[in-house]
Design an enzyme around this catalytic site. Structure first.
Site, mmCIF file in Angstrom:
data_model
loop_
_atom_site.group_PDB
_atom_site.id
_atom_site.type_symbol
_atom_site.label_atom_id
_atom_site.label_comp_id
_atom_site.label_asym_id
_atom_site.label_seq_id
_atom_site.Cartn_x
_atom_site.Cartn_y
_atom_site.Cartn_z
ATOM 1 N N ILE A 17 -5.283 -9.087 6.641
ATOM 2 C CA ILE A 17 -5.468 -10.559 6.620
ATOM 3 C C ILE A 17 -6.178 -11.089 8.053
ATOM 4 O O ILE A 17 -6.981 -11.752 8.101
ATOM 5 C CB ILE A 17 -4.215 -11.381 6.435
ATOM 6 C CG1 ILE A 17 -3.301 -10.974 5.127
ATOM 7 C CG2 ILE A 17 -4.322 -12.767 6.440
ATOM 8 C CD1 ILE A 17 -2.224 -11.457 5.142
ATOM 9 N N THR A 126 5.210 -15.685 6.792
ATOM 10 C CA THR A 126 5.259 -15.613 5.310
ATOM 11 C C THR A 126 6.194 -16.330 4.664
ATOM 12 O O THR A 126 7.110 -16.996 5.327
ATOM 13 C CB THR A 126 5.430 -13.905 5.109
ATOM 14 O OG1 THR A 126 5.751 -14.093 3.638
ATOM 15 C CG2 THR A 126 6.998 -13.710 5.946
ATOM 16 N N ASP A 127 5.859 -16.744 3.328
ATOM 17 C CA ASP A 127 6.772 -17.400 2.611
ATOM 18 C C ASP A 127 8.153 -16.553 2.306
ATOM 19 O O ASP A 127 9.194 -17.139 1.787
ATOM 20 C CB ASP A 127 6.189 -17.815 1.038
ATOM 21 C CG ASP A 127 5.748 -16.659 0.515
ATOM 22 O OD1 ASP A 127 5.677 -15.402 0.793
ATOM 23 O OD2 ASP A 127 5.331 -16.829 -0.777
ATOM 24 N N GLU A 128 8.012 -15.441 2.661
ATOM 25 C CA GLU A 128 9.341 -14.500 2.281
ATOM 26 C C GLU A 128 10.533 -14.941 3.478
ATOM 27 O O GLU A 128 11.461 -14.533 3.200
ATOM 28 C CB GLU A 128 8.973 -13.005 2.593
ATOM 29 C CG GLU A 128 8.166 -12.514 1.281
ATOM 30 C CD GLU A 128 7.902 -11.072 1.452
ATOM 31 O OE1 GLU A 128 8.822 -10.333 1.393
ATOM 32 O OE2 GLU A 128 6.734 -10.695 1.302
ATOM 33 N N TYR A 153 12.157 -6.844 6.902
ATOM 34 C CA TYR A 153 10.897 -7.139 6.792
ATOM 35 C C TYR A 153 10.854 -8.640 7.027
ATOM 36 O O TYR A 153 10.544 -9.312 8.260
ATOM 37 C CB TYR A 153 9.827 -6.931 5.809
ATOM 38 C CG TYR A 153 8.758 -7.891 5.901
ATOM 39 C CD1 TYR A 153 7.852 -8.249 7.212
ATOM 40 C CD2 TYR A 153 8.058 -8.564 4.608
ATOM 41 C CE1 TYR A 153 6.738 -8.983 6.993
ATOM 42 C CE2 TYR A 153 7.137 -9.261 4.713
ATOM 43 C CZ TYR A 153 6.611 -9.545 6.022
ATOM 44 O OH TYR A 153 5.231 -10.401 6.019
ATOM 45 N N LYS A 157 10.331 -11.494 10.331
ATOM 46 C CA LYS A 157 9.425 -12.512 10.375
ATOM 47 C C LYS A 157 10.320 -13.972 10.711
ATOM 48 O O LYS A 157 9.604 -14.732 11.347
ATOM 49 C CB LYS A 157 8.703 -12.637 9.191
ATOM 50 C CG LYS A 157 7.614 -11.493 9.171
ATOM 51 C CD LYS A 157 6.656 -11.451 10.199
ATOM 52 C CE LYS A 157 5.622 -12.619 10.216
ATOM 53 N NZ LYS A 157 4.563 -12.440 11.031
ATOM 54 N N LYS A 192 -0.304 -1.541 -0.977
ATOM 55 C CA LYS A 192 0.002 -3.057 -1.575
ATOM 56 C C LYS A 192 -0.125 -3.247 -3.099
ATOM 57 O O LYS A 192 -0.869 -2.379 -3.744
ATOM 58 C CB LYS A 192 -0.798 -4.149 -0.872
ATOM 59 C CG LYS A 192 -0.335 -4.055 0.547
ATOM 60 C CD LYS A 192 1.119 -4.862 0.933
ATOM 61 C CE LYS A 192 1.373 -5.191 2.354
ATOM 62 N NZ LYS A 192 2.815 -5.906 2.461
ATOM 63 N N HIS A 279 14.711 -6.622 -4.662
ATOM 64 C CA HIS A 279 13.404 -7.420 -4.989
ATOM 65 C C HIS A 279 13.555 -8.923 -5.187
ATOM 66 O O HIS A 279 14.095 -9.234 -6.364
ATOM 67 C CB HIS A 279 12.843 -6.585 -5.979
ATOM 68 C CG HIS A 279 11.352 -6.704 -6.350
ATOM 69 N ND1 HIS A 279 10.695 -6.066 -7.170
ATOM 70 C CD2 HIS A 279 10.464 -7.501 -5.500
ATOM 71 C CE1 HIS A 279 9.413 -6.260 -7.273
ATOM 72 N NE2 HIS A 279 9.314 -6.934 -6.117
#
Length: 337
Positions: A17, A126-128, A153, A157, A192, A279
């Site tokens: 990115i 990130t949206d995560e 992860y 973030k 990915k 997940h």
């Protein structure tokens, strides 16, 4: 807020990115000089910025946690865009420590350097950090959604986002944050989801699908992410967070079917593999604030059109990804994926 900046640092500018953002700045804002700061780990590839004008782009190889190096390069720059991150969920599950080092300690070091040298800071997240949504939930993430990260992860973030907010409030640091949905496009590492499937098919190997294939991701072309970040950097309100998305919700099996169709294969030509632990089921971004307040809008609104260009890029650039393909698949095979 200035309309542009003359000298910016892009951390992680040799990653997927980040390098696309460097290309975007060079192509659309030629008055800007970009210093790329990248450690060149497995996810950073100097080839990602090869061919860009040397008078516009300078590569500094180094760690964002190296305070002495930051003291050397920070003076003379008026803004920094922080992309550098450990970002692969599967890797974070196996070994979280590098994620703490880069994502938390690295962000701290950059914030301190920006405070010391009065440099505008934009934080790419990130949206995560918001966790996930139920498949049947009509809601989408907004800037007001509580953080609920579910992996090593995403938790690192989330921690880095909170550091940015604290340094803004405590030290009046000039910052903005963006949280983006899943990116696709050129230069993405083949570990990915989308490039892994594309390169498997090129290699004559059946692509792989996790779990039941119903996990939903909100896809955005990396060119749109880049334009959004530039918009926030130059027009965003200091201290604000903006969500970046292109209304691209699709479940994994539909994305895989689109890849198979786009590459002339039957939709059932893939193998099921076991799901990853924890997940997340669904991500979905509401980017209304960014569009309403800053006037941004995505250009790649046709997912299959953007996907076709991405497939062609991987066909045209086999020399870029072939050297790491075997090792990447071997790593997945060890965990049954």
């Amino acid at each position: 807020m200035p309309d542009t900046y003359k000298n910016i640092i892009v951390t992680g500018g040799c990653g997927f990115i980040g390098s696309n953002f460097v290309h975007y700045v060079v192509n659309n804002h030629p008055e800007v000089h970009v210093t790329v700061l990248d450690k060149l780990t497995y996810a950073g590839n100097e080839e990602n910025i090869a061919g860009l004008p040397e008078d516009k782009v300078e590569l500094v190889v180094g760690d964002i946690c190296d305070k002495k190096l930051l003291d050397e390069i920070m003076p003379g720059h008026d803004a920094i865009v922080h992309y550098a991150a450990e970002s692969h969920n599967d890797n974070s599950i196996v070994d979280p420590e590098p994620f703490l080092h880069t994502n938390v300690e690295g962000t701290y070091c950059l914030l301190e350097a920006c405070k010391k040298y009065d440099v505008r800071y934009h934080h790419v997240s990130t949206d995560e950090v918001y966790g996930d949504l139920a498949l049947d939930d009509p809601a989408r993430f907004t800037e007001e959604t509580p953080y609920n990260p579910s992996s090593p992860y995403s938790s690192t973030k989330a921690a880095s986002d909170l550091l940015v907010r604290a340094w803004t409030r405590t030290y009046d640091l000039k910052t903005t944050i963006s949280n983006c949905s899943n990116n696709y496009g050129p230069y993405q590492h083949i570990e990915k989801f989308i490039p892994r499937q594309i390169t498997n098919i090129i290699c004559g190997v059946k692509p792989k699908l996790y779990g039941d294939g119903l996990n939903v991701r909100d896809w955005i072309h990396t060119e749109d992410h880049s334009s959004a970040v530039w918009t926030i950097l130059t027009k965003g309100k200091i201290g604000e967070t903006y969500l970046i998305g292109a209304d691209g919700e699709k479940n994994n099996i539909d994305v895989l079917h689109a890849i198979l169709r786009g590459m002339g294969k039957d939709e059932d030509e893939f193998d099921w593999v076991k799901d990853r632990p924890g997940h997340d089921r669904r991500y979905a971004i509401d980017s209304a604030k960014l569009r309403r307040e800053l006037g941004w809008k995505p250009q790649y609104t046709d997912f299959e059109g953007g996907l076709a260009k991405t497939i062609q890029w991987y066909r045209d650039n086999e020399a870029w990804w072939r050297p790491v393909k075997e090792a990447t698949e071997a790593k997945y095979a060890k965990v049954g994926q």
